[in-house]
Design an enzyme around this catalytic site. Structure first.
Site, PDB file in Angstrom:
ATOM      1  N   ILE A 199       0.836  -1.206   0.000  1.00 53.39           N
ATOM      2  CA  ILE A 199       0.000   0.000   0.000  1.00 53.39           C
ATOM      3  C   ILE A 199       0.869   1.254   0.000  1.00 53.39           C
ATOM      4  CG2 ILE A 199      -1.806   1.287   1.215  1.00 53.39           C
ATOM      5  CD1 ILE A 199      -2.708  -1.392  -0.122  1.00 53.39           C
ATOM      6  N   ASP A 224      10.711   3.307   6.633  1.00 54.36           N
ATOM      7  CA  ASP A 224      10.537   1.863   6.772  1.00 54.36           C
ATOM      8  C   ASP A 224      11.824   1.285   7.355  1.00 54.36           C
ATOM      9  OD1 ASP A 224      10.339  -1.011   6.286  1.00 54.36           O
ATOM     10  OD2 ASP A 224       8.603  -0.497   5.043  1.00 54.36           O
ATOM     11  N   CYS A 251      -9.776  -2.445   2.509  1.00 61.03           N
ATOM     12  CA  CYS A 251     -10.096  -2.483   1.079  1.00 61.03           C
ATOM     13  C   CYS A 251     -11.464  -3.122   0.852  1.00 61.03           C
ATOM     14  CB  CYS A 251      -9.018  -3.238   0.308  1.00 61.03           C
ATOM     15  SG  CYS A 251      -8.658  -4.890   0.919  1.00 61.03           S
ATOM     16  N   THR A 252     -11.788  -4.144   1.640  1.00 62.37           N
ATOM     17  CA  THR A 252     -13.066  -4.839   1.463  1.00 62.37           C
ATOM     18  C   THR A 252     -14.235  -3.976   1.925  1.00 62.37           C
ATOM     19  OG1 THR A 252     -11.936  -6.963   1.729  1.00 62.37           O
ATOM     20  CG2 THR A 252     -14.329  -6.967   1.964  1.00 62.37           C
ATOM     21  N   THR A 262      -2.320 -11.876   0.263  1.00 61.27           N
ATOM     22  CA  THR A 262      -1.669 -10.683   0.821  1.00 61.27           C
ATOM     23  C   THR A 262      -0.375 -11.095   1.519  1.00 61.27           C
ATOM     24  OG1 THR A 262      -2.915 -10.812   2.889  1.00 61.27           O
ATOM     25  CG2 THR A 262      -3.842  -9.438   1.129  1.00 61.27           C
ATOM     26  N   ARG A 266      -9.422 -16.793   0.951  1.00 56.41           N
ATOM     27  CA  ARG A 266      -8.175 -16.362   0.325  1.00 56.41           C
ATOM     28  C   ARG A 266      -7.859 -17.329  -0.814  1.00 56.41           C
ATOM     29  NH1 ARG A 266      -4.942 -12.605   3.062  1.00 56.41           N
ATOM     30  NH2 ARG A 266      -6.352 -11.284   4.278  1.00 56.41           N
ATOM     31  N   ASN A 300      -7.863  -4.677  -4.722  1.00 50.45           N
ATOM     32  CA  ASN A 300      -7.658  -4.471  -3.287  1.00 50.45           C
ATOM     33  C   ASN A 300      -6.376  -3.698  -2.969  1.00 50.45           C
ATOM     34  OD1 ASN A 300      -7.260  -7.538  -4.115  1.00 50.45           O
ATOM     35  ND2 ASN A 300      -5.604  -7.049  -2.674  1.00 50.45           N
TER      36      ASN A 300
END
Length: 331
Positions: A12, A33, A149-150, A179, A231, A313
């Site tokens: 993302i 990160d 996202c869902t 994912t 999934r 997604n």
């Protein structure tokens, strides 16, 4: 010009950067990160197995990414509270780590000097906003969540159907692509034993809070929806199957007409509509939150219907993250 920073440079985070770079009113100042060095960040941003190579020049100078001549600082801090968001005059920190998703942990970005925070995950404590559904309720809150996202796929469809016909109750199934939390081969997953099985060779039943979360962004549907996930071994693009009992009888043609009208008007850009014989890969890179598949739904009776809606997604959701950032920046 709103100055943003991205914490977490995963699926993302990298797509949010791609999308934000195309918005004239956003300046991406920094990314953080702890697990990615600047040279590796440049490589991961430039090449993407799912969405293709970045259409531009990407390099680094040891401290910053250089994207089409524009520098983006790269930090490697584990604790967001230690980041120089104040010194860098960060207006909005986007947290896409999946870790700092509650008010107390996301507050670290505020402590570091950011003015506001957008979380790219559902939250049980931060207010959730779904663009196209309840963004008009945003009242300047400092820390907000973009939900999942869902939920971003389901909520616009549920809103349309509930406004037109009423939803008495419903069950959702999302057939969801792989994912990063899943396993390439069978491995330990103590909280979810099924989730530890090989992602590429199984259909894996899983839990999801996406349907229940609709009740948080649409209070009139609180307690009326729940759901689960399967999934499946695809790299991106998922699909929601929403089966609902309607309060008012309707023909399937009437349902299609209502969704199509919304997709062309108040939900344009958020809700898509298609009558084509599509499959999942047809939606790679689609920026809609939800694309109604008019040819896939079925009806048993005037008040019992199954509706199908696709979503990228990764890319669709990341587009909404940037939309929410713009909304927060205006307020």
């Amino acid at each position: 010009m709103v100055r943003i920073a991205i914490n977490g440079f995963g699926r993302i985070g990298r797509l949010v950067l791609r999308i934000a770079l195309s918005r004239k009113n956003i300046e991406v100042v920094a990314i953080n990160d702890p697990f990615i060095t600047v040279d590796y960040a440049a490589y991961m941003f430039k090449y993407d197995s799912t969405h293709g190579r970045f259409d531009g020049e990407v390099s680094h100078d040891g401290k910053s990414l250089i994207i089409d001549g524009k520098k983006v600082l790269v930090f490697q801090e584990r604790d967001p509270a230690t980041l120089p968001w104040g010194a860098e005059k960060i207006d909005i920190a986007i947290d896409s780590t999946g870790i700092f998703k509650e008010l107390d942990s996301a507050q670290k970005h505020i402590d570091a000097g950011a003015k506001k925070v957008v979380i790219t995950a559902p939250s049980s404590t931060a207010p959730m906003f779904v663009v196209g559904v309840n963004e008009d309720k945003y009242a300047g809150q400092t820390i907000v969540s973009n939900a999942s996202c869902t939920t971003n796929c389901l909520a616009p469809l549920a809103k349309i159907i509930n406004n037109a016909f009423g939803i008495e109750e419903g069950l959702m199934t999302t057939v969801h692509s792989i994912t990063a939390t899943q396993k390439t081969v069978d491995g330990p997953s103590h909280k979810d034993w099924r989730g530890g099985r090989t992602a590429s060779g199984n259909i894996i039943p899983s839990s999801t809070g996406a349907a229940k979360a609709v009740g948080k962004v649409l209070p009139e549907l609180q307690g009326k929806l729940t759901g689960m996930a399967f999934r499946v071994p695809t790299v991106d693009v998922s699909v929601v199957d929403l089966t609902v009992k309607l309060a008012k009888p309707a023909t399937y043609e009437e349902i299609k007409a209502v969704v199509k009208k919304a997709s062309e008007n108040e939900l344009k850009g958020v809700m898509g509509y298609t009558e084509d014989a599509v499959v999942s890969s047809d939606f790679l890179g689609d920026t809609h939150s939800s694309i109604f598949d008019a040819a896939a739904g079925i009806q048993l009776s005037p008040q019992f219907v199954k509706l199908v809606s696709w979503y990228d997604n990764e890319f669709g959701y990341s587009t909404r993250v940037v939309d929410l950032v713009e909304l927060v920046a205006k307020n």
